[in-house]
Scaffold this active site. Structure first.
Site, PDB file in Angstrom:
ATOM      1  N   LYS A 159       0.864  -1.178   0.000  1.00 19.02           N
ATOM      2  CA  LYS A 159       0.000   0.000   0.000  1.00 19.02           C
ATOM      3  C   LYS A 159       0.900   1.227   0.000  1.00 19.02           C
ATOM      4  CE  LYS A 159      -4.135  -1.833   0.379  1.00 19.02           C
ATOM      5  NZ  LYS A 159      -5.271  -1.481  -0.490  1.00 19.02           N
ATOM      6  N   LYS A 257     -13.400  -7.292  -7.956  1.00 18.94           N
ATOM      7  CA  LYS A 257     -13.907  -7.643  -6.624  1.00 18.94           C
ATOM      8  C   LYS A 257     -15.406  -7.832  -6.782  1.00 18.94           C
ATOM      9  CE  LYS A 257     -10.624  -5.010  -3.843  1.00 18.94           C
ATOM     10  NZ  LYS A 257     -10.438  -3.824  -2.990  1.00 18.94           N
TER      11      LYS A 257
HETATM   12  O1  OSB Z   1      -7.670  -1.504  -2.206  1.00 25.10           O
HETATM   13  O2  OSB Z   1      -7.473  -3.564  -2.601  1.00 25.10           O
HETATM   14  C1  OSB Z   1      -7.802  -2.655  -1.829  1.00 25.10           C
HETATM   15  C2  OSB Z   1      -8.866  -4.154   1.506  1.00 25.10           C
HETATM   16  C3  OSB Z   1      -9.989  -3.392   1.790  1.00 25.10           C
HETATM   17  C4  OSB Z   1     -10.346  -2.394   0.930  1.00 25.10           C
HETATM   18  C5  OSB Z   1      -9.588  -2.149  -0.219  1.00 25.10           C
HETATM   19  C6  OSB Z   1      -8.480  -2.911  -0.520  1.00 25.10           C
HETATM   20  C7  OSB Z   1      -8.090  -3.911   0.383  1.00 25.10           C
HETATM   21  C8  OSB Z   1      -6.891  -4.718   0.222  1.00 25.10           C
HETATM   22  C9  OSB Z   1      -6.795  -5.995   1.046  1.00 25.10           C
HETATM   23  O3  OSB Z   1      -5.965  -4.388  -0.476  1.00 25.10           O
HETATM   24  C10 OSB Z   1      -6.526  -7.177   0.224  1.00 25.10           C
HETATM   25  C11 OSB Z   1      -6.825  -8.437   0.988  1.00 25.10           C
HETATM   26  O4  OSB Z   1      -8.006  -8.722   1.322  1.00 25.10           O
HETATM   27  O5  OSB Z   1      -5.870  -9.181   1.241  1.00 25.10           O
HETATM   28 MG    MG Z   2      -7.002  -1.656  -4.230  1.00 25.29          MG
END
Ligand code: OSB
Ligand code: MG
Length: 363
Positions: A159, A257
């Protein structure tokens, strides 16, 4: 049909910090539907607060109870007719997706078909990676990455946000060399003025930069200036949004997603569009419990999912999940459940332990 709306609270194994804030636990809405001969489970991926998209768990709960269920009352809804019955309701895709998942699970369980088979899975194991939050400093991030690489993960997503981007990426690349598949996720935290700074990421051989900006046009102009592929997450809300993003040249990789796009059926349509356009896709994660994780593994087994997905093993998220844990194999893959429906169910004792409230309806 009997419908149960259950809220559970699962503490994270460790806090997760991103540009969106720090998450300490997951407040999850589970939807279960009883259709006479079987029970199906759906998980709503809306987060505790409306920081990733405008949806959040209490809002999704309210819209399911007060708006969606009344529209289904007296109908013979199935997973395939749900979209049409709810078509007048704008947005609320995570809420709709949770209902769809529960219906799909119940129907596929009665017909003894796995979700993976139903969706068109091409494999029985999928390559996965781990997504790591903002850390205290780059040296500690290297230790965190090492822990997951030692555990068997072959792809790491970091991130990033303004103030936490070039230095941590450079440090991790330097520590692990070019063998580690590395990518970054900006969660819309950047503005157009930061394009030159982000362009410096081209030096690190990243597999992709995920959603640094808020809108399609900014991504399209950024894509013309950098070599690293751009992947979209938040902007991909439907097949139509995907078509628009691809025709504008806003991305060359798509994060799918199911919750964000309104369900597994829409997720498959986006997959099909991307396959037709030669665009690689992978399955994003929303810190799902074992229920959502099982269904995401089925989706990620489709042929167009050619890049590792954000579906880490259960212990990366929770000390104890509500299903049997998913475990990573030494080759960096997780097995796709093969039983009927999503192939897993909650452990009743664990479910009781983490339950905060339950509401039951007959529609
Ligand atoms: O931006 O992909 C994202 C989790 C919650 C909201 C947004 C994001 C994420 C993650 C977690 O990146 C990924 C995971 O579940 O391992
Ligand atoms: Mg993302």
């Amino acid at each position: 049909m009997d419908v149960e709306l259950r809220r559970i609270r699962l503490p994270f194994a460790a806090p997760f910090r991103t540009a969106l804030g720090v998450q300490h636990d997951r407040d999850v809405l589970l939807v279960s539907v009883g259709t006479g001969d079987s029970t199906g489970w759906g998980e709503c991926v809306a987060m505790n607060e409306p920081i990733y998209t405008s949806e959040y768990v209490s809002g999704a709960h309210a819209v399911i109870r007060d708006v969606l269920l009344p529209l289904l009352s007296g109908t013979t809804v199935t997973a395939l007719t749900l979209g049409r019955l709810l078509a007048s309701i704008q947005g609320h895709r995570m809420a709709k997706a949770a209902l769809e998942m529960a219906l799909l699970d119940a129907e596929l369980r009665s017909s003894q078909i796995s979700l993976a088979t139903f969706l068109g899975a091409a494999r029985d194991r999928v390559e996965v990676g781990v997504a790591l939050g903002i850390d205290r400093d780059a040296a500690r991030l290297v230790e965190t990455v090492r822990k997951y690489v030692d555990r068997g993960y072959r792809r790491v997503k970091l991130k990033i946000m303004p103030g936490w981007d070039i230095e941590p990426v450079a440090t991790v690349r330097d520590a692990f060399g070019s063998d580690l598949a590395l990518q970054v996720d900006g969660n819309r935290a950047y503005g157009p003025a930061e394009m030159p700074r982000l362009s410096a990421l081209d030096a690190f051989g990243l597999a992709m930069i995920e959603q640094p900006f808020a809108d399609l046009v900014t991504h399209a102009s950024f894509a013309r200036t950098i070599h690293t592929p751009i992947c979209l997450d938040e902007s991909i809300t439907s097949t139509e949004a995907t078509r628009l993003a691809l025709s504008l040249g806003s991305c060359s990789i798509v994060n799918i997603k199911p919750g964000r796009v309104g369900g597994y059926l829409e997720a498959r349509r986006i997959h099909d569009l991307c396959v037709a356009r030669g665009v690689p896709v992978w399955c994003g994660g929303m810190f799902e419990t074992g229920l959502g994780r099982a269904a995401n593994l089925a989706l990620a087994a489709l042929p167009g999912f050619t890049m590792p997905s954000d579906i880490s093993e259960s212990s990366r998220y929770f000390e104890r999940d509500i299903t049997d844990p998913f475990v990573l194999a030494p080759d960096g893959t997780i097995g796709v459940p093969s039983g009927p429906g999503i192939g897993v169910a909650p452990d009743p004792d664990r479910l009781a332990e983490v339950t905060m409230s339950v509401e039951r309806f007959t529609i």
